[in-house]
Design an enzyme around this catalytic site. Structure first.
Site, PDB file in Angstrom:
ATOM      1  NE  ARG A   9      -7.300   1.798  -6.327  1.00 27.42           N
ATOM      2  CZ  ARG A   9      -6.280   1.804  -5.597  1.00 27.42           C
ATOM      3  NH1 ARG A   9      -5.114   2.542  -5.812  1.00 27.42           N
ATOM      4  NH2 ARG A   9      -6.169   1.702  -4.113  1.00 27.42           N
ATOM      5  NE  ARG A  38      -4.456   6.739  -7.329  1.00 24.09           N
ATOM      6  CZ  ARG A  38      -4.491   6.518  -6.299  1.00 24.09           C
ATOM      7  NH1 ARG A  38      -4.188   7.445  -4.847  1.00 24.09           N
ATOM      8  NH2 ARG A  38      -4.675   5.296  -5.613  1.00 24.09           N
ATOM      9  CG  ASN A  77      -7.340  -2.368  -6.152  1.00 24.08           C
ATOM     10  OD1 ASN A  77      -6.485  -3.232  -5.977  1.00 24.08           O
ATOM     11  ND2 ASN A  77      -7.574  -0.801  -4.854  1.00 24.08           N
ATOM     12  CD1 TRP A  78     -11.965  -6.608 -10.411  1.00 28.88           C
ATOM     13  CD2 TRP A  78     -11.090  -5.884 -12.299  1.00 28.88           C
ATOM     14  NE1 TRP A  78     -11.423  -7.252 -11.331  1.00 28.88           N
ATOM     15  CE2 TRP A  78     -11.666  -6.982 -12.140  1.00 28.88           C
ATOM     16  CE3 TRP A  78     -10.537  -4.788 -13.581  1.00 28.88           C
ATOM     17  CZ2 TRP A  78      -9.606  -7.783 -12.988  1.00 28.88           C
ATOM     18  CZ3 TRP A  78     -10.192  -5.653 -14.245  1.00 28.88           C
ATOM     19  CH2 TRP A  78      -9.233  -6.963 -14.646  1.00 28.88           C
ATOM     20  CB  SER A 113      -8.521  -5.554  -4.058  1.00 26.40           C
ATOM     21  OG  SER A 113      -8.916  -4.934  -4.474  1.00 26.40           O
ATOM     22  CG  ASP A 157      -2.167   1.202   1.520  1.00 26.21           C
ATOM     23  OD1 ASP A 157      -2.639   1.433   0.396  1.00 26.21           O
ATOM     24  OD2 ASP A 157      -2.636   0.888   1.890  1.00 26.21           O
ATOM     25  CB  ILE A 174      -6.937  -7.876   6.990  1.00 32.75           C
ATOM     26  CG1 ILE A 174      -6.190  -7.091   8.290  1.00 32.75           C
ATOM     27  CG2 ILE A 174      -7.051  -8.694   6.016  1.00 32.75           C
ATOM     28  CD1 ILE A 174      -6.202  -9.324   8.796  1.00 32.75           C
TER      29      ILE A 174
HETATM   30  C1  FPP Z   1      -2.225   0.519  -3.093  1.00 33.08           C
HETATM   31  O1  FPP Z   1      -1.299   1.458  -3.050  1.00 33.08           O
HETATM   32  C2  FPP Z   1      -1.374  -0.606  -4.959  1.00 33.08           C
HETATM   33  C3  FPP Z   1      -2.092  -1.108  -5.708  1.00 33.08           C
HETATM   34  C4  FPP Z   1      -3.457  -1.434  -5.802  1.00 33.08           C
HETATM   35  C5  FPP Z   1      -1.264  -1.959  -7.088  1.00 33.08           C
HETATM   36  C6  FPP Z   1       0.073  -2.498  -6.475  1.00 33.08           C
HETATM   37  C7  FPP Z   1       0.627  -3.164  -7.663  1.00 33.08           C
HETATM   38  C8  FPP Z   1       1.861  -2.444  -7.987  1.00 33.08           C
HETATM   39  C9  FPP Z   1       2.780  -2.698  -6.733  1.00 33.08           C
HETATM   40  C10 FPP Z   1       2.422  -2.364  -8.767  1.00 33.08           C
HETATM   41  C11 FPP Z   1       2.219  -3.585 -10.184  1.00 33.08           C
HETATM   42  C12 FPP Z   1       2.283  -5.153  -9.425  1.00 33.08           C
HETATM   43  C13 FPP Z   1       3.509  -5.835  -9.755  1.00 33.08           C
HETATM   44  C14 FPP Z   1       2.961  -7.369  -9.098  1.00 33.08           C
HETATM   45  C15 FPP Z   1       3.973  -6.267 -10.764  1.00 33.08           C
HETATM   46  P1  FPP Z   1      -2.180   2.452  -3.576  1.00 33.08           P
HETATM   47  O2  FPP Z   1      -2.577   2.734  -4.928  1.00 33.08           O
HETATM   48  O3  FPP Z   1      -4.014   2.640  -2.960  1.00 33.08           O
HETATM   49  O4  FPP Z   1      -1.799   3.580  -2.428  1.00 33.08           O
HETATM   50  P2  FPP Z   1      -2.394   4.499  -1.767  1.00 33.08           P
HETATM   51  O5  FPP Z   1      -3.345   4.410  -1.124  1.00 33.08           O
HETATM   52  O6  FPP Z   1      -1.494   5.799  -1.790  1.00 33.08           O
HETATM   53  O7  FPP Z   1      -3.637   5.405  -2.763  1.00 33.08           O
END
Ligand code: FPP
Length: 257
Positions: free
Chosen positions: A69, A31, A66-67, A63, A18, A194
């Site tokens: 977003r 972002r 996340n779709w 997740s 995160d 979690i």
């Molecule tokens: C959460 O940060 C992160 C994600 C929803 C995506 C995770 C993806 C990666 C680390 C990169 C690609 C993955 C691989 C396996 C190559 P957030 O966007 O929710 O951050 P924030 O809470 O600060 O907004």
């Protein structure tokens, strides 16, 4: 830092990666830049975990929620995943790593599924470490799917309702078939949630929270979490005295109730 004895290492680590968005925001960047640096942290962490001798590493990469977003961010994350799978293919195979996934991966676009399936097949016999990507993953969704399968078996007359116990549900989860029990769950970025990750699997996992934003997560941060884990007493609902007795009797850890 002193080395951690092998028997004090977690067999299976899960990471909620995160803080990509905040990392970018703090620098006045979009972002997407945070996700790109997040993918670099994935590379570093996989390499470190493999070298340290962890059996399995699960990364919560996307997740079920996340779709929802913004479409542009979803597209960018999917493109990043594809790039990771294509670019890391050689490194994953050279390092004897087996790639597996958990989640509703049928929802992923073909341009991700294709290199993912290819690498899963090519790495299927590797036994150096399991790298599990949680993609289109939701803990509630996985438990719901498992329960639905059991309900179907009851309706078909092949399972009695009284035979549904925790083992029966667990047996339906892909994680239990492919991965060792989750020992350590790390979440970056200072949040203490979690967030629908390994809900079932985390029942007896040790939790480690760090303020570090995911793109800044380095080998040293992983080592810090491992040292913290090595110092914990895991009681699985028992007392310390019971654990001492069990240790005196043999090497087996007591089973979770
Ligand atoms: C959460 O940060 C992160 C994600 C929803 C995506 C995770 C993806 C990666 C680390 C990169 C690609 C993955 C691989 C396996 C190559 P957030 O966007 O929710 O951050 P924030 O809470 O600060 O907004």
């Amino acid at each position: 830092m002193p080395e951690i004895p092998k028997d004090r290492l977690p067999r299976h680590i899960g990471i909620i990666m995160d803080g990509n968005g905040r990392w970018a925001n703090n620098r006045g960047l979009a972002r997407e830049h945070g996700h790109e640096r997040g993918a670099d942290a994935v590379r570093t962490t996989v390499r470190a975990a493999r070298k340290i001798g962890v059996e399995a590493l699960t990364l919560f990469a996307f997740s079920s929620q996340n779709w929802d977003r913004p479409p542009q961010e979803v597209f960018h994350l999917m493109a990043l995943l594809r790039r990771y799978l294509v670019e890391e293919r050689g490194e994953i195979l050279d390092n004897n790593i087996r790639l597996v996934t958990v989640g509703q991966t049928h929802r992923l676009p073909e341009y991700v599924l294709e290199p993912m399936t290819d690498l899963m097949k090519a790495s299927a016999d590797n036994d150096g470490m399991i790298l599990c990507l949680a993609l289109s993953y939701g803990g509630r969704e996985m438990i719901t799917d498992a329960v639905r399968k059991l309900a179907r078996a009851v309706a078909a007359g092949t399972l009695k309702p009284d035979d549904i116990d925790t083992r029966a549900i667990e047996a339906q989860l892909d994680s239990s078939r492919m991965l060792p029990p989750l020992d350590l769950l790390i979440r970056t970025s200072g949040e203490h949630r979690i967030s629908n990750f390994f809900l079932w699997e985390a029942a007896y996992a040790e939790l480690f929270f760090t303020e570090v934003l995911w793109p800044d997560f380095e080998r040293a941060n992983l080592i810090e979490a491992l040292h913290d884990f090595a110092g914990r007493e895991r009681r699985f609902g028992l007392t310390s005295n019971q654990l001492d007795d069990a240790r005196a009797d043999g090497p087996e850890e007591p089973e979770a109730p």
